[in-house]
Design an enzyme around this catalytic site. Structure first.
Site, short mmCIF file in Angstrom:
data_model
loop_
_atom_site.label_atom_id
_atom_site.label_comp_id
_atom_site.label_asym_id
_atom_site.label_seq_id
_atom_site.Cartn_x
_atom_site.Cartn_y
_atom_site.Cartn_z
CB THR A 91 46.15 42.77 45.08
OG1 THR A 91 46.99 41.74 44.56
CG2 THR A 91 47.02 43.89 45.62
CD GLU A 113 38.07 43.70 38.12
OE1 GLU A 113 38.45 43.18 39.17
OE2 GLU A 113 38.50 43.37 36.99
#
Length: 262
Positions: free
Chosen positions: A36, A111
């Site tokens: 995504t 992340e």
């Protein structure tokens, strides 16, 4: 491109396209990792090329950095940026409080560092990623290679006292060899089925010797942009307590789709 996009890919695209609208000139933007997030990087690349958008991107993995450079985004390190205006990333699961499981792509450490160094974190996801309780997706835990089997045994023993349904852990593999993160570590995937107290579990895991970081993102995500296969988009803001709905039109002959096909 061969054939039409699947409904899931359409959902990912419209979520990424809508989230790209939050990015403004001059921003320092954290760029996530995963399928995504790749749509987002492509969307931002189009804005750089076609609209003159000027941003500096901080990627959360080597493959995101490569893609960002390919589409014309200026890439800098987090040390150079120091602090970010916004991070946009995907998620493997999110619940009603916008707590997340991340790390399916193996980049959970970078992340989490990038997300927590940002004024705002936006998660982009298809509707299939929403869950009532986290845990159906295996929880990634990054561990150092030294003594990883001992770390695994310690984790499995500790899970006995945690509010979870499953208690097994497996070493993530890349073919016949262990998967290696960008930091040179291994990943243990915890098969928990349901996590009753994600905050407690995250704290306990990170206290264990050998554990570098876990894939539970608690109180980090501010907004989730949810895409649907028919072009609908839903925005939920946990801070404002608001829910907005939108719809995006898309043309599957665009270069964006052609580049991402195959």
């Amino acid at each position: 491109m061969s054939g039409e996009l699947s409904p899931i890919d359409k959902a990912k695209f419209v979520a990424a396209k809508r989230a790209a609208g939050f990015v403004e000139n001059g921003m320092r933007v954290g760029l996530g990792t995963g399928s995504t997030a790749a749509w987002l990087v492509r969307c931002l690349g189009e804005m750089v090329r076609d609209d003159g958008l000027r941003i500096k991107g901080v990627p959360t993995s080597t493959r995101t950095a490569q893609l960002a450079r390919e589409v014309g985004i200026e890439v800098i390190s987090l040390d150079e940026a120091r602090w970010l205006d916004l991070t946009i990333d995907g998620a493997d699961e999110f619940d009603g409080d916008l707590n997340l499981i991340k790390g399916g792509g193996g980049a959970l450490l970078q992340e989490k560092i990038v997300a927590t160094a940002s004024d705002r974190m936006i998660v982009i996801a298809d509707i299939g990623k929403e869950v009532e309780a986290l845990g159906a997706f295996p929880l990634p835990v990054e561990v150092i290679p030294f003594g990883w089997q001992t770390t695994q045994a310690l984790i499995e023993e500790t899970l006995i006292s945690m509010d979870v349904l499953g208690r097994s852990a497996s070493l993530r593999m890349n073919g016949e060899t262990p998967f290696i993160t960008d930091e040179g570590n291994h990943i243990l995937d915890l098969h928990l089925n349901r996590i009753g107290n994600a905050r407690q579990l995250a704290m306990v895991l990170n206290q264990m010797p050998g554990v570098v970081e876990n894939g539970l993102f608690i109180d980090i995500c501010d907004t989730v942009v949810i895409g649907y296969g028919d072009g609908r988009v839903e925005l939920r803001d946990i801070n404002e307590g608001t829910i907005e709905h939108d719809r995006l039109d898309f043309v599957e002959t665009d270069n964006l789709f052609t580049d991402l096909a195959d």
